[in-house]
Design a protein around this motif. Structure first.
Motif, PDB file in Angstrom:
ATOM      1  N   LYS A  67       0.824  -1.214   0.000  1.00  0.00           N
ATOM      2  CA  LYS A  67       0.000   0.000   0.000  1.00  0.00           C
ATOM      3  C   LYS A  67       0.862   1.271   0.000  1.00  0.00           C
ATOM      4  O   LYS A  67       0.641   2.209   0.770  1.00  0.00           O
ATOM      5  CB  LYS A  67      -0.971   0.002   1.183  1.00  0.00           C
ATOM      6  N   ILE A  68       1.828   1.303  -0.900  1.00  0.00           N
ATOM      7  CA  ILE A  68       2.729   2.440  -1.021  1.00  0.00           C
ATOM      8  C   ILE A  68       2.231   3.372  -2.127  1.00  0.00           C
ATOM      9  O   ILE A  68       2.098   2.965  -3.280  1.00  0.00           O
ATOM     10  CB  ILE A  68       4.164   1.970  -1.339  1.00  0.00           C
ATOM     11  N   PRO A  69       1.964   4.626  -1.808  1.00  0.00           N
ATOM     12  CA  PRO A  69       1.469   5.577  -2.822  1.00  0.00           C
ATOM     13  C   PRO A  69       2.612   6.089  -3.692  1.00  0.00           C
ATOM     14  O   PRO A  69       3.761   6.184  -3.247  1.00  0.00           O
ATOM     15  CB  PRO A  69       0.878   6.704  -1.978  1.00  0.00           C
ATOM     16  N   PHE A  70       2.303   6.454  -4.929  1.00  0.00           N
ATOM     17  CA  PHE A  70       3.329   7.021  -5.802  1.00  0.00           C
ATOM     18  C   PHE A  70       2.693   7.795  -6.952  1.00  0.00           C
ATOM     19  O   PHE A  70       1.484   7.716  -7.198  1.00  0.00           O
ATOM     20  CB  PHE A  70       4.273   5.929  -6.338  1.00  0.00           C
ATOM     21  N   ILE A  71       3.545   8.568  -7.638  1.00  0.00           N
ATOM     22  CA  ILE A  71       3.152   9.289  -8.850  1.00  0.00           C
ATOM     23  C   ILE A  71       3.757   8.575 -10.043  1.00  0.00           C
ATOM     24  O   ILE A  71       4.926   8.197 -10.017  1.00  0.00           O
ATOM     25  CB  ILE A  71       3.676  10.741  -8.842  1.00  0.00           C
ATOM     26  N   ILE A  72       2.973   8.380 -11.102  1.00  0.00           N
ATOM     27  CA  ILE A  72       3.526   7.865 -12.351  1.00  0.00           C
ATOM     28  C   ILE A  72       3.304   8.902 -13.447  1.00  0.00           C
ATOM     29  O   ILE A  72       2.182   9.363 -13.670  1.00  0.00           O
ATOM     30  CB  ILE A  72       2.916   6.492 -12.738  1.00  0.00           C
ATOM     31  N   ASP A  83      -7.228   3.710 -10.483  1.00  0.00           N
ATOM     32  CA  ASP A  83      -8.397   3.300  -9.691  1.00  0.00           C
ATOM     33  C   ASP A  83      -8.019   2.614  -8.379  1.00  0.00           C
ATOM     34  O   ASP A  83      -8.883   2.321  -7.555  1.00  0.00           O
ATOM     35  CB  ASP A  83      -9.283   2.366 -10.515  1.00  0.00           C
ATOM     36  N   SER A  84      -6.735   2.354  -8.186  1.00  0.00           N
ATOM     37  CA  SER A  84      -6.294   1.656  -6.972  1.00  0.00           C
ATOM     38  C   SER A  84      -6.381   2.529  -5.732  1.00  0.00           C
ATOM     39  O   SER A  84      -6.403   2.010  -4.604  1.00  0.00           O
ATOM     40  CB  SER A  84      -4.842   1.189  -7.141  1.00  0.00           C
ATOM     41  N   GLY A  85      -6.412   3.832  -5.910  1.00  0.00           N
ATOM     42  CA  GLY A  85      -6.396   4.742  -4.769  1.00  0.00           C
ATOM     43  C   GLY A  85      -4.998   5.030  -4.259  1.00  0.00           C
ATOM     44  O   GLY A  85      -4.823   5.850  -3.349  1.00  0.00           O
ATOM     45  N   LEU A  86      -3.992   4.366  -4.829  1.00  0.00           N
ATOM     46  CA  LEU A  86      -2.605   4.559  -4.412  1.00  0.00           C
ATOM     47  C   LEU A  86      -1.813   5.442  -5.373  1.00  0.00           C
ATOM     48  O   LEU A  86      -0.789   6.021  -4.998  1.00  0.00           O
ATOM     49  CB  LEU A  86      -1.889   3.206  -4.306  1.00  0.00           C
ATOM     50  N   VAL A  87      -2.295   5.555  -6.604  1.00  0.00           N
ATOM     51  CA  VAL A  87      -1.465   6.110  -7.674  1.00  0.00           C
ATOM     52  C   VAL A  87      -2.041   7.414  -8.207  1.00  0.00           C
ATOM     53  O   VAL A  87      -3.234   7.510  -8.514  1.00  0.00           O
ATOM     54  CB  VAL A  87      -1.311   5.096  -8.835  1.00  0.00           C
ATOM     55  N   THR A  88      -1.162   8.409  -8.324  1.00  0.00           N
ATOM     56  CA  THR A  88      -1.495   9.689  -8.935  1.00  0.00           C
ATOM     57  C   THR A  88      -0.864   9.738 -10.322  1.00  0.00           C
ATOM     58  O   THR A  88       0.319   9.422 -10.484  1.00  0.00           O
ATOM     59  CB  THR A  88      -0.961  10.858  -8.080  1.00  0.00           C
TER      60      THR A  88
END
Length: 337
Positions: free
Chosen positions: A105-110, A135-140
């Motif tokens: 559950k690590i957030p990140f930007i792609i 749609d995962s809620g983790l990724v911007t």
């Protein structure tokens, strides 16, 4: 007497200040597990080692939305965090890194450049996979142009059309246009930044080493670029020890170098004593110790005797800090003929 000595050491220590901003360590990845591209790849094992080292360090990942809010409101980062970013949407990242990040559950930007995705290039993610991340809620999702070409070599009108194409793709495939952007190859100029800002990008990233703080240019924020060489354990552990300088200003604010201004000396002014600072640069085509002229204990001039070679000129300055940390400032020039 012992307590008095300890007190005197603390108040005389030149690197410690409660009011100083510690900053955000932004990490940049491209490929994971594609060994034939060592300059943009880390092995799966190395990526796992990085995640383990971060966990052992006690540093926490900051959510991109929280990071953006903090930056735009001008708030200091009083605790160190990790901001994880990914460039170019390579399929190997989706296959080999995304499962690990999703599990933890690590957030990140792609940052997504769209041309190769449109053409179903086998080395890139598909739009379905990009939507899965969104749609995962983790990724911007961040902007990264259509073509990912060398914009410093192109006319501004061509760059404008390129970014407009990417926006058409974002709207068609994702139903929105990102407001975060990363310069392609980390290369840019004052004119390019002014153009990109007109597309309502609020924060823009480069790919030069250094710690993000409110003293940095929010349209050219540093990131530690990681690959098979620069992601080795010793360097990565030093990156995790990094923190921001208490930087006041730097002059000139030149980004693009050409035959008329290459090299240009760089003057750095700090709100602190920087005696003991070390700087390195790749002028002349190889890394070397930078000549430093101390104007005062808080102001230095970096002197480059040789011109920087084409594409990217880099400068890194470090200074030991309290609690075993390392103050780290980096800068990148875009170099054209």
């Amino acid at each position: 007497m012992k307590k008095l000595i300890i007190f005197l050491i603390i108040i005389s220590y030149p690197f410690q200040s409660i009011s100083e901003e510690l900053g955000v360590i932004s990490l940049m990845y491209h490929r994971v597990g594609e060994g034939k591209y060592p300059s943009t790849n880390v092995s799966i094992e190395m990526f796992q080692q990085h995640l383990k080292a971060i966990e052992e360090s006690g540093l926490k990942f900051i959510e991109p939305s929280k990071f953006k809010k903090h930056i735009l409101e001008g708030k200091k980062f009083e605790q160190r965090h990790i901001l994880l970013t990914v460039d170019d949407s390579f399929k190997s990242f989706y296959q080999n890194a995304w499962p690990l990040l999703k599990e933890k559950k690590i957030p990140f930007i792609i940052f997504v450049n769209t041309r190769e995705i449109n053409s179903n290039h086998p080395n890139y993610m598909t739009w379905d996979q990009i939507r899965e991340l969104r749609d995962s809620g983790l990724v911007t999702i961040g902007g990264h142009s259509w073509s990912h070409e060398y914009f410093v070599d192109m006319k501004l009108d061509e760059v404008k059309k390129d970014i407009e194409k990417s926006h058409q793709d974002y709207l068609k495939e994702l139903k929105f246009i990102p407001d975060l952007y990363a310069h392609t190859f980390g290369e840019t100029s004052k004119d390019l930044i002014n153009l990109i800002k007109k597309f309502n990008y609020k924060i823009i990233f480069g790919q030069h080493s250094g710690v993000i703080s409110q003293n940095e240019n929010i349209y050219y924020l540093p990131r530690f670029s990681l690959n098979e060489n620069y992601g080795k354990p010793k360097r990565f552990k030093n990156i995790l020890r990094s923190r921001a300088f208490n930087l006041k200003s730097y002059e000139p604010k030149t980004i693009l170098l050409n035959s008329s201004n290459n090299p240009s000396n760089l003057k750095l002014t700090f709100n602190e004593n920087v005696k003991g600072i070390n700087c390195f640069d790749n002028s002349g085509g190889s890394w070397r110790n930078t000549k430093i002229n101390f104007v005062s204990s808080s102001e230095i001039e970096l002197i480059f005797d040789l011109p920087f070679k084409k594409r990217r000129g880099r400068v890194n300055c470090t200074l030991p800090a309290a609690s075993g940390l390392i103050k780290w400032f980096g800068y990148q020039y875009s170099v054209i003929n």
